[in-house]
Write a protein that holds these residues in place. Structure first.
Motif, mmCIF file in Angstrom:
data_model
loop_
_atom_site.group_PDB
_atom_site.id
_atom_site.type_symbol
_atom_site.label_atom_id
_atom_site.label_comp_id
_atom_site.label_asym_id
_atom_site.label_seq_id
_atom_site.Cartn_x
_atom_site.Cartn_y
_atom_site.Cartn_z
ATOM 1 N N SER A 1 29.371 70.432 66.169
ATOM 2 C CA SER A 1 28.609 69.880 64.697
ATOM 3 C C SER A 1 29.383 68.746 64.265
ATOM 4 O O SER A 1 28.757 67.922 63.893
ATOM 5 N N ARG A 2 30.625 68.771 64.192
ATOM 6 C CA ARG A 2 31.624 67.744 63.630
ATOM 7 C C ARG A 2 31.272 66.632 64.657
ATOM 8 O O ARG A 2 31.174 65.430 64.224
ATOM 9 N N LEU A 3 31.206 66.657 65.914
ATOM 10 C CA LEU A 3 31.132 65.712 66.911
ATOM 11 C C LEU A 3 29.779 65.110 66.488
ATOM 12 O O LEU A 3 29.690 63.701 66.521
ATOM 13 N N GLN A 4 28.661 66.010 66.247
ATOM 14 C CA GLN A 4 27.429 65.295 66.027
ATOM 15 C C GLN A 4 27.356 64.450 64.773
ATOM 16 O O GLN A 4 26.732 63.195 64.826
ATOM 17 N N ARG A 5 27.924 64.903 63.853
ATOM 18 C CA ARG A 5 28.142 64.072 62.539
ATOM 19 C C ARG A 5 28.683 62.941 62.526
ATOM 20 O O ARG A 5 28.527 61.796 62.317
ATOM 21 N N VAL A 6 29.910 62.888 63.372
ATOM 22 C CA VAL A 6 30.957 61.694 63.647
ATOM 23 C C VAL A 6 29.867 60.851 64.464
ATOM 24 O O VAL A 6 29.889 59.414 64.245
ATOM 25 N N GLU A 7 29.037 61.281 65.463
ATOM 26 C CA GLU A 7 28.123 60.239 66.144
ATOM 27 C C GLU A 7 27.108 59.682 65.221
ATOM 28 O O GLU A 7 27.070 58.434 65.499
ATOM 29 N N ARG A 8 26.565 60.444 64.471
ATOM 30 C CA ARG A 8 25.549 60.009 63.534
ATOM 31 C C ARG A 8 26.101 58.912 62.646
ATOM 32 O O ARG A 8 25.612 57.707 62.659
ATOM 33 N N THR A 9 27.411 58.970 62.281
ATOM 34 C CA THR A 9 28.135 57.889 61.427
ATOM 35 C C THR A 9 28.324 56.954 62.073
ATOM 36 O O THR A 9 28.060 55.749 61.587
ATOM 37 N N LEU A 10 28.653 56.838 63.400
ATOM 38 C CA LEU A 10 29.136 55.882 64.175
ATOM 39 C C LEU A 10 27.817 54.925 64.537
ATOM 40 O O LEU A 10 27.838 53.662 64.514
ATOM 41 N N GLN A 11 26.588 55.758 64.788
ATOM 42 C CA GLN A 11 25.458 55.162 65.106
ATOM 43 C C GLN A 11 24.790 54.192 63.844
ATOM 44 O O GLN A 11 24.432 53.126 63.730
ATOM 45 N N LYS A 12 25.244 54.984 62.590
ATOM 46 C CA LYS A 12 24.842 54.242 61.334
ATOM 47 C C LYS A 12 25.750 52.971 61.173
ATOM 48 O O LYS A 12 25.223 51.852 60.820
ATOM 49 N N GLU A 13 26.884 53.063 61.350
ATOM 50 C CA GLU A 13 27.729 51.952 61.025
ATOM 51 C C GLU A 13 27.690 50.736 62.080
ATOM 52 O O GLU A 13 27.744 49.804 61.950
#
Length: 197
Positions: A180-192
């Motif tokens: 779950s943490r990796l998914q959140r980090v991935e979404r944050t990276l995509q937004k950035e």
């Protein structure tokens, strides 16, 4: 008096402008909140699916362990039964052989009886060899299952089956948290990345 009225009009215009800005900010916050709620619902659904999958895996593991335990117990019973039967057959064959040998020593066996006795002795020998192979195979299978359980116990450093299952579930929960943490980090990276484009 005109100055006071102009002052109030000016304040009223400023208040309208401030109200419009605040309404726009409020609408933006509402949109952001809706987006966060949608993300939370998606994560909750994913979490529920993973929890169901973990529950199914745990149930399957418990079922397999129970089945293997029962299989080991059944095999032990079969091995013991085979040993008992082999002993009975061996004892009966020995008694029959001794009886026939006494007859043979006394010279009371006919040629047919002697040939029959030799034929039976060959059959018994083959039967004993086959039975020994079956017992050995069963013992080997039991040993394999016991080695697998022993490996589980050594790897987990636990002896109780329930504790092993709890450890498995705990590790699955940890893995899900990391996922779950990796998914959140991935979404944050995509937004950035999208912001940088």
């Amino acid at each position: 008096l005109q100055e006071v009225i102009d002052e109030y009009r000016l304040q009223k215009m400023k208040m309208r402008e401030s109200g419009t800005v605040l309404e726009a900010k409020f609408a933006a916050l509402q949109d952001k909140m809706r987006s966060k709620m949608a993300d939370a619902n998606t994560l909750k659904l994913a979490n529920n699916k993973l929890e169901d999958a973990v529950d199914q895996l745990v149930a399957r593991a418990e079922t397999q362990i129970n089945e293997q335990t029962q299989e080991i117990l059944d095999m032990r019973k079969k091995v013991e039964e085979h040993r008992r039967q082999a002993e009975e057959v061996e004892n009966a064959a020995l008694a029959k052989t001794l009886e026939q040998m006494e007859k043979m020593q006394a010279g009371m066996l006919s040629m047919e009886e002697e040939q029959e006795m030799r034929q039976r002795m060959r059959q018994l020998r083959h039967g004993i060899v086959d039975e020994a192979k079956r017992v050995e195979d069963s013992a080997r299978r039991i040993m394999n299952h016991e080695m697998a359980f022993e490996r589980l116990r050594k790897e987990t450093e636990l002896s109780d089956l329930g504790e092993i299952v709890e450890l498995f579930v705990s590790r699955e929960d940890d893995n899900f948290a990391i996922y779950s943490r990796l998914q959140r980090v991935e979404r944050t990276l995509q937004k950035e990345e999208q912001k940088l484009r």
